[in-house]
Design a protein around this motif. Sequence first.
Motif, short mmCIF file in Angstrom:
data_model
loop_
_atom_site.label_atom_id
_atom_site.label_comp_id
_atom_site.label_asym_id
_atom_site.label_seq_id
_atom_site.Cartn_x
_atom_site.Cartn_y
_atom_site.Cartn_z
N ARG A 41 -9.29 4.53 -0.41
CA ARG A 41 -8.65 3.53 -1.06
C ARG A 41 -8.46 2.47 0.02
O ARG A 41 -8.30 1.42 -0.47
CB ARG A 41 -7.53 4.23 -1.84
N PHE A 42 -7.83 2.78 1.09
CA PHE A 42 -7.34 1.89 1.96
C PHE A 42 -8.36 0.88 2.40
O PHE A 42 -8.21 -0.08 2.46
CB PHE A 42 -6.63 2.38 3.24
N ALA B 143 -7.18 8.90 0.60
CA ALA B 143 -6.33 7.78 1.10
C ALA B 143 -7.20 6.84 1.91
O ALA B 143 -6.83 5.56 1.52
CB ALA B 143 -5.22 8.25 1.76
N LEU C 188 0.11 4.67 -1.36
CA LEU C 188 -1.23 5.59 -0.83
C LEU C 188 -0.02 6.63 -0.24
O LEU C 188 -0.68 7.99 0.07
CB LEU C 188 -1.98 4.91 0.02
N LEU D 282 1.00 -1.14 0.00
CA LEU D 282 -0.04 -0.10 -0.15
C LEU D 282 0.70 1.08 -0.16
O LEU D 282 0.39 2.37 0.17
CB LEU D 282 -0.90 -0.04 1.09
#
Length: 234
Positions: A102-103, A99, A88, A85
Amino acid sequence: MPDKTAPTPPARQAAVRSDGQEARAQLLSTALALFAEHGFAKTSTRAIAQAAGVNLAAIRYYFGDKAGLYAACFGEPLGGNAGDLTHLYDAPDLPVDEALRRFLTGYVEPLKQGEIVRQCMRLHLREMLEPTSQWAQEVERDIKGPHGVLVAILARHLGVRADDDLHRLAFAISGLAMQLFVMHDMVDTIQPSLMRDATAIDRWAERLVGYALALVDAERLRRTALAGKTRKKA
């Protein structure tokens, strides 16, 4: 007589590859179910091969050995490396809400795979209770990696160093998503519509972002109030 040195026709090559992929997938699926139910030590390669309907040698051919097959059960069914990840954090202009979106979206996406997710969750819980050498790799890849990225994002957004409270915040945010995996069966029993289909999972992700932003705002307000008290005392 046929020419034994002639290359294999493309159609046959495709059939061989297809059969091989199916055999490998069948082995992986069967092993996941058996490892989740019985654990690594109590699951034999012979039992896996018999249940999958393949030759015992297929395990060595596709996975090397029992340990390799066990490791594949952690990394492959849900789509690979959850710890990757860094992108990000490597986008400094990415707003914190995007962020987090998306996480958390990536975190809950595997829930759309249904029964495989349940088996993977059972496998992880069994690994926690009966740890093998695989556990250290899982912690490093699927737990420590994502956590470190989330802490870094929060630290940059709040303009603070990664102290204990920031780690608490990161664990609280990732915990919002993790509880969906841990409580999957309970959610299905109490309110099955919450995980009925892909649309329902997407709605969960959307709500989790809002909850996470509320936690971030609460931490910002706490730190601001603490800083104000410190200045008054000075």
